[in-house]
Design a protein around this motif. Structure first.
Motif, PDB file in Angstrom:
ATOM      1  N   MET A  23     -73.738  68.985  28.464  1.00  0.00           N
ATOM      2  CA  MET A  23     -73.726  68.958  29.932  1.00  0.00           C
ATOM      3  C   MET A  23     -73.217  67.640  30.508  1.00  0.00           C
ATOM      4  SD  MET A  23     -74.558  71.561  31.678  1.00  0.00           S
ATOM      5  CE  MET A  23     -74.866  70.655  33.179  1.00  0.00           C
ATOM      6  N   ASP A  24     -72.809  66.741  29.607  1.00  0.00           N
ATOM      7  CA  ASP A  24     -72.375  65.469  30.157  1.00  0.00           C
ATOM      8  C   ASP A  24     -70.966  65.536  30.716  1.00  0.00           C
ATOM      9  OD1 ASP A  24     -74.231  63.597  27.752  1.00  0.00           O
ATOM     10  OD2 ASP A  24     -74.675  64.128  29.822  1.00  0.00           O
ATOM     11  N   ALA A  25     -70.188  66.417  30.139  1.00  0.00           N
ATOM     12  CA  ALA A  25     -68.799  66.505  30.598  1.00  0.00           C
ATOM     13  C   ALA A  25     -68.769  66.971  32.045  1.00  0.00           C
ATOM     14  CB  ALA A  25     -68.046  67.484  29.719  1.00  0.00           C
ATOM     15  N   VAL A  26     -67.733  66.589  32.727  1.00  0.00           N
ATOM     16  CA  VAL A  26     -67.667  66.880  34.151  1.00  0.00           C
ATOM     17  C   VAL A  26     -67.480  68.366  34.441  1.00  0.00           C
ATOM     18  CG1 VAL A  26     -66.359  66.498  36.246  1.00  0.00           C
ATOM     19  CG2 VAL A  26     -66.789  64.608  34.680  1.00  0.00           C
ATOM     20  N   LEU A  27     -66.563  68.978  33.722  1.00  0.00           N
ATOM     21  CA  LEU A  27     -66.231  70.356  34.091  1.00  0.00           C
ATOM     22  C   LEU A  27     -67.330  71.385  33.876  1.00  0.00           C
ATOM     23  CD1 LEU A  27     -62.434  70.660  33.545  1.00  0.00           C
ATOM     24  CD2 LEU A  27     -63.757  71.031  35.620  1.00  0.00           C
ATOM     25  N   PRO A  28     -68.005  71.360  32.734  1.00  0.00           N
ATOM     26  CA  PRO A  28     -69.075  72.351  32.579  1.00  0.00           C
ATOM     27  C   PRO A  28     -70.103  72.229  33.691  1.00  0.00           C
ATOM     28  CG  PRO A  28     -68.597  71.319  30.480  1.00  0.00           C
ATOM     29  CD  PRO A  28     -67.769  70.598  31.500  1.00  0.00           C
ATOM     30  N   ALA A  29     -70.488  71.015  34.038  1.00  0.00           N
ATOM     31  CA  ALA A  29     -71.467  70.830  35.108  1.00  0.00           C
ATOM     32  C   ALA A  29     -70.907  71.382  36.411  1.00  0.00           C
ATOM     33  CB  ALA A  29     -71.800  69.350  35.263  1.00  0.00           C
ATOM     34  N   HIS A  30     -69.657  71.106  36.615  1.00  0.00           N
ATOM     35  CA  HIS A  30     -69.008  71.567  37.833  1.00  0.00           C
ATOM     36  C   HIS A  30     -69.015  73.095  37.900  1.00  0.00           C
ATOM     37  CE1 HIS A  30     -66.155  71.882  41.046  1.00  0.00           C
ATOM     38  NE2 HIS A  30     -66.207  70.576  41.214  1.00  0.00           N
ATOM     39  N   ASP A  31     -68.688  73.709  36.758  1.00  0.00           N
ATOM     40  CA  ASP A  31     -68.671  75.176  36.708  1.00  0.00           C
ATOM     41  C   ASP A  31     -70.051  75.759  36.930  1.00  0.00           C
ATOM     42  OD1 ASP A  31     -66.041  75.296  36.382  1.00  0.00           O
ATOM     43  OD2 ASP A  31     -66.056  75.802  34.244  1.00  0.00           O
ATOM     44  N   LEU A  32     -71.029  75.148  36.303  1.00  0.00           N
ATOM     45  CA  LEU A  32     -72.397  75.630  36.448  1.00  0.00           C
ATOM     46  C   LEU A  32     -72.803  75.573  37.927  1.00  0.00           C
ATOM     47  CD1 LEU A  32     -75.173  76.443  35.290  1.00  0.00           C
ATOM     48  CD2 LEU A  32     -75.698  74.005  35.083  1.00  0.00           C
ATOM     49  N   TRP A  33     -72.512  74.460  38.536  1.00  0.00           N
ATOM     50  CA  TRP A  33     -72.870  74.264  39.947  1.00  0.00           C
ATOM     51  C   TRP A  33     -72.160  75.289  40.811  1.00  0.00           C
ATOM     52  CZ3 TRP A  33     -76.723  73.184  42.383  1.00  0.00           C
ATOM     53  CH2 TRP A  33     -76.784  72.529  43.610  1.00  0.00           C
ATOM     54  N   LEU A  34     -70.915  75.522  40.468  1.00  0.00           N
ATOM     55  CA  LEU A  34     -70.129  76.500  41.216  1.00  0.00           C
ATOM     56  C   LEU A  34     -70.780  77.875  41.144  1.00  0.00           C
ATOM     57  CD1 LEU A  34     -67.495  76.619  42.735  1.00  0.00           C
ATOM     58  CD2 LEU A  34     -66.357  77.233  40.624  1.00  0.00           C
ATOM     59  N   ARG A  35     -71.211  78.237  39.948  1.00  0.00           N
ATOM     60  CA  ARG A  35     -71.823  79.561  39.794  1.00  0.00           C
ATOM     61  C   ARG A  35     -73.152  79.636  40.558  1.00  0.00           C
ATOM     62  NH1 ARG A  35     -72.157  80.183  34.014  1.00  0.00           N
ATOM     63  NH2 ARG A  35     -70.399  78.796  33.786  1.00  0.00           N
ATOM     64  N   ILE A  36     -73.896  78.561  40.491  1.00  0.00           N
ATOM     65  CA  ILE A  36     -75.175  78.538  41.218  1.00  0.00           C
ATOM     66  C   ILE A  36     -74.917  78.687  42.724  1.00  0.00           C
ATOM     67  CG2 ILE A  36     -77.109  77.054  41.878  1.00  0.00           C
ATOM     68  CD1 ILE A  36     -76.950  75.855  39.019  1.00  0.00           C
ATOM     69  N   LEU A  37     -73.935  77.946  43.194  1.00  0.00           N
ATOM     70  CA  LEU A  37     -73.698  77.976  44.642  1.00  0.00           C
ATOM     71  C   LEU A  37     -73.155  79.319  45.109  1.00  0.00           C
ATOM     72  CD1 LEU A  37     -72.576  74.429  45.682  1.00  0.00           C
ATOM     73  CD2 LEU A  37     -74.818  75.471  45.560  1.00  0.00           C
ATOM     74  N   GLU A  38     -72.462  79.996  44.243  1.00  0.00           N
ATOM     75  CA  GLU A  38     -71.994  81.321  44.644  1.00  0.00           C
ATOM     76  C   GLU A  38     -73.170  82.259  44.871  1.00  0.00           C
ATOM     77  OE1 GLU A  38     -67.443  81.380  42.945  1.00  0.00           O
ATOM     78  OE2 GLU A  38     -69.057  82.159  41.683  1.00  0.00           O
ATOM     79  N   LYS A  39     -74.233  82.031  44.133  1.00  0.00           N
ATOM     80  CA  LYS A  39     -75.449  82.814  44.348  1.00  0.00           C
ATOM     81  C   LYS A  39     -76.154  82.354  45.642  1.00  0.00           C
ATOM     82  CE  LYS A  39     -76.067  85.205  40.307  1.00  0.00           C
ATOM     83  NZ  LYS A  39     -74.634  85.480  40.131  1.00  0.00           N
ATOM     84  N   VAL A  40     -76.284  81.063  45.780  1.00  0.00           N
ATOM     85  CA  VAL A  40     -76.975  80.529  46.961  1.00  0.00           C
ATOM     86  C   VAL A  40     -76.274  80.985  48.236  1.00  0.00           C
ATOM     87  CG1 VAL A  40     -77.635  78.442  48.206  1.00  0.00           C
ATOM     88  CG2 VAL A  40     -77.752  78.491  45.722  1.00  0.00           C
ATOM     89  N   GLU A  41     -74.965  81.005  48.153  1.00  0.00           N
ATOM     90  CA  GLU A  41     -74.147  81.360  49.309  1.00  0.00           C
ATOM     91  C   GLU A  41     -74.586  82.686  49.934  1.00  0.00           C
ATOM     92  OE1 GLU A  41     -70.086  81.693  48.128  1.00  0.00           O
ATOM     93  OE2 GLU A  41     -69.531  82.636  50.010  1.00  0.00           O
ATOM     94  N   ASN A  42     -75.034  83.611  49.083  1.00  0.00           N
ATOM     95  CA  ASN A  42     -75.448  84.909  49.608  1.00  0.00           C
ATOM     96  C   ASN A  42     -76.822  84.871  50.265  1.00  0.00           C
ATOM     97  OD1 ASN A  42     -73.115  85.947  48.523  1.00  0.00           O
ATOM     98  ND2 ASN A  42     -74.097  86.334  46.532  1.00  0.00           N
ATOM     99  N   GLU A  43     -77.577  83.849  49.945  1.00  0.00           N
ATOM    100  CA  GLU A  43     -78.966  83.794  50.391  1.00  0.00           C
ATOM    101  C   GLU A  43     -79.161  82.944  51.647  1.00  0.00           C
ATOM    102  OE1 GLU A  43     -81.254  85.568  48.789  1.00  0.00           O
ATOM    103  OE2 GLU A  43     -79.604  86.261  47.518  1.00  0.00           O
ATOM    104  N   VAL A  44     -78.257  82.014  51.839  1.00  0.00           N
ATOM    105  CA  VAL A  44     -78.472  81.014  52.877  1.00  0.00           C
ATOM    106  C   VAL A  44     -77.479  81.247  54.004  1.00  0.00           C
ATOM    107  CG1 VAL A  44     -78.375  78.525  53.330  1.00  0.00           C
ATOM    108  CG2 VAL A  44     -79.257  79.359  51.154  1.00  0.00           C
ATOM    109  N   LYS A  45     -77.926  80.979  55.228  1.00  0.00           N
ATOM    110  CA  LYS A  45     -77.025  81.159  56.369  1.00  0.00           C
ATOM    111  C   LYS A  45     -75.805  80.276  56.227  1.00  0.00           C
ATOM    112  CE  LYS A  45     -80.166  82.397  60.022  1.00  0.00           C
ATOM    113  NZ  LYS A  45     -81.188  81.658  60.708  1.00  0.00           N
ATOM    114  N   ARG A  46     -74.694  80.787  56.699  1.00  0.00           N
ATOM    115  CA  ARG A  46     -73.443  80.089  56.443  1.00  0.00           C
ATOM    116  C   ARG A  46     -73.412  78.633  56.952  1.00  0.00           C
ATOM    117  NH1 ARG A  46     -67.779  80.595  58.804  1.00  0.00           N
ATOM    118  NH2 ARG A  46     -66.600  79.512  57.215  1.00  0.00           N
ATOM    119  N   PRO A  47     -73.850  78.401  58.210  1.00  0.00           N
ATOM    120  CA  PRO A  47     -73.786  77.005  58.670  1.00  0.00           C
ATOM    121  C   PRO A  47     -74.639  76.069  57.801  1.00  0.00           C
ATOM    122  CG  PRO A  47     -74.400  78.478  60.471  1.00  0.00           C
ATOM    123  CD  PRO A  47     -74.326  79.314  59.239  1.00  0.00           C
TER     124      PRO A  47
END
Ligand code: ADP
Ligand code: MG
Length: 475
Positions: A1-25
């Motif tokens: 998990m130290d490398a930049v990209l895997p962390a970035h990808d993981l975060w991206l996937r998490i945020l795609e989930k959060v995006e559906n749950e949280v109001k857009r603004p």
């Protein structure tokens, strides 16, 4: 998990989930420029750009975030937030630009990895953030000269003030001016190669070039540059090799009449960890400072930022912020943004009281003008529906008519008055108001408010109507 990209990808996937749950603004406001800093033994550390984001993510959105994380990676047991001011810098490529998550097509694209922001082929102005313009920089006494110098350079780079050296404390608008100048130059001539970077990134580039033994390639690359903008030059302190390279780059560009713009937290003379020959180069051009703006300018900045966010906050509340935030424009803006977001979440308008709470979190104990909040600001727990009801009563119309699409004069004007009052007394955004009035377009609301404002100046009857409704509202 130290490398930049895997962390970035993981975060991206998490945020795609959060995006559906949280109001857009909220999603846009609080997850912008976030990144995973580390992950060890079930503890995920998320970097956020400022203390407001930390506060919000911890207290309001933590639950939703944790759920999303569990869906993506159940091994994560705990999440912590850490303020990393670097993330606020537009060119920090660990930071996630959440706006990108909203387009399907962009979603498919890989998020920027380190390569993309490099200076290679498209040398590129990608690092410039279009939100910074010379037009949306509010000019006050202390920054007039700096702004004028930037405007001149924006018109004719390399012609007059070269180098242009801007100095001043943290959060006073240096980065804004630097990037705005870059944007201006590009707007006037899109073919210009404008490079903006912090001195830290510049250092990294050099270290890497040295590591790969290709400093010739490095030099060639910079020859193509028309405008070199280096932010926060003070970080070159004690980095001898970088200073050496920078010195050569500087001379090369300068001799070819290429524009150089530099910012620093102090004057060239005070940069005592920098080689003298470099300092004397900086002194060859124009040196201007930015200072903390006076009260009137602070207020103007707040009005301008509120407009950018399309919300109208009661002037009294803006005055209160301007009066009590003394350290930097960044902080001023931070308080405003948090007030706006809180208002949106709680469907209320920021009051002196709610804003005072936000400011107190910054460690301020005594607040100017807080002991006696005015009657008006205390009473503002009104909701748009209340205003609609009062207006309907006053004009003896059924409420539904006010919400309808009817353009008949005896309905249209009261509707516009109601919109105007919701806007001015509750400070709701044009979009929110449109929604309250049966899903009207925000431009309709803008038009209504402008019309009522104008008419109030000459129509005594209307003024009487509005004042009497306000009285009902306890104002
Ligand atoms: P610095 O680089 O000096 O630390 P920034 O340029 O990052 O400061 O400014 C911090 C924030 O304040 C930015 O969002 C910027 O847009 C805003 N800001 C600073 N000064 C002004 C101004 N005069 N008018 C409008 N916005 C400003
Ligand atoms: Mg800066």
């Amino acid at each position: 998990m130290d490398a930049v990209l895997p962390a970035h990808d993981l975060w991206l996937r998490i945020l795609e989930k959060v995006e559906n749950e949280v109001k857009r603004p909220h999603f846009l406001t609080w997850f912008q420029n976030t990144a995973i800093l580390s992950y060890h033994d079930g503890l995920l550390v998320v970097g956020v750009p400022n203390i407001f984001a930390k506060d919000w993510l911890e207290h309001k959105l933590g639950g939703q975030l944790m759920q999303a994380i569990q869906m993506v990676n159940p091994e994560v047991k705990e999440v912590m937030f850490e303020v990393d001011p670097q993330l606020a810098l537009p060119e920090d490529n660990r930071a996630l630009d959440v706006n990108k998550l909203f387009s399907k097509e962009k979603k498919m694209r890989k998020m920027p990895g380190r390569q993309e922001v490099r200076l290679l082929e498209g040398i590129s102005s990608k690092c410039l953030n279009p939100k910074y313009t010379l037009q949306n920089f509010v000019v006050g006494g202390s920054s007039r000269l700096a702004h004028a110098a930037c405007a001149a350079v924006g018109q004719k780079p390399g012609a007059m003030y070269n180098p242009l050296f801007i100095y001043g404390g943290v959060g006073l608008g240096k980065t804004h001016l630097l990037q705005a100048t870059g944007n201006e130059i590009l707007a006037n001539d899109p073919d210009k190669v404008v490079v903006y970077m912090t001195s830290e990134r510049f250092t990294n580039e050099i270290v890497e070039a040295i590591g790969k033994r290709n400093s010739k390639e490095f030099k060639d690359r910079y020859r193509k540059v028309d405008v070199l903008i280096i932010d926060d030059i003070q970080f070159l302190a004690n980095k001898d090799r970088t200073q050496e390279e920078f010195f050569h780059t500087f001379n090369e560009l300068y001799d070819n009449n290429k524009q150089i713009i530099i910012s620093s937290d102090r004057t060239p003379k005070e940069l005592d960890q920098l080689e003298d020959r470099l300092v004397s180069r900086f002194e060859m051009g124009m040196i201007v400072d930015v200072q903390f703006p006076d009260y009137e300018t602070r207020l103007a900045i707040l009005h301008s930022k509120a407009r950018e966010h399309e919300v109208l906050i009661h002037p009294e509340v803006l005055e209160f912020i301007a009066m009590n935030v003394h350290d930097s424009v960044r902080e001023l803006e931070g308080v405003l943004i948090q007030a706006i977001a809180q208002g949106q979440l709680e469907h209320s308008t920021p009051t002196v009281r709610s804003v005072a709470k936000i400011i107190k979190k910054l460690g301020r104990t005594h607040l100017e003008g807080f002991d006696e909040p005015s009657e008006a600001s205390q009473n503002r727990s009104f909701h748009p529906e209340d205003v609609i009801e009062l207006v309907a009563q006053h004009f003896r119309l059924p409420q539904e008519e006010l919400m309808s699409d009817s353009r008949k004069g005896h309905i249209l004007l009261p509707r516009q008055v109601a919109m105007y009052l919701v806007r001015h007394e509750l400070g709701a955004s044009f979009e929110q108001i449109g929604a309250c009035f049966g899903g009207k377009n925000h431009t309709t609301v803008i038009h209504a408010c402008e019309k009522v404002e104008k008419q109030l100046r000459r129509d005594k009857n209307l003024l009487r109507d509005v004042n009497s409704i306000k009285k009902e509202m306890g104002l």
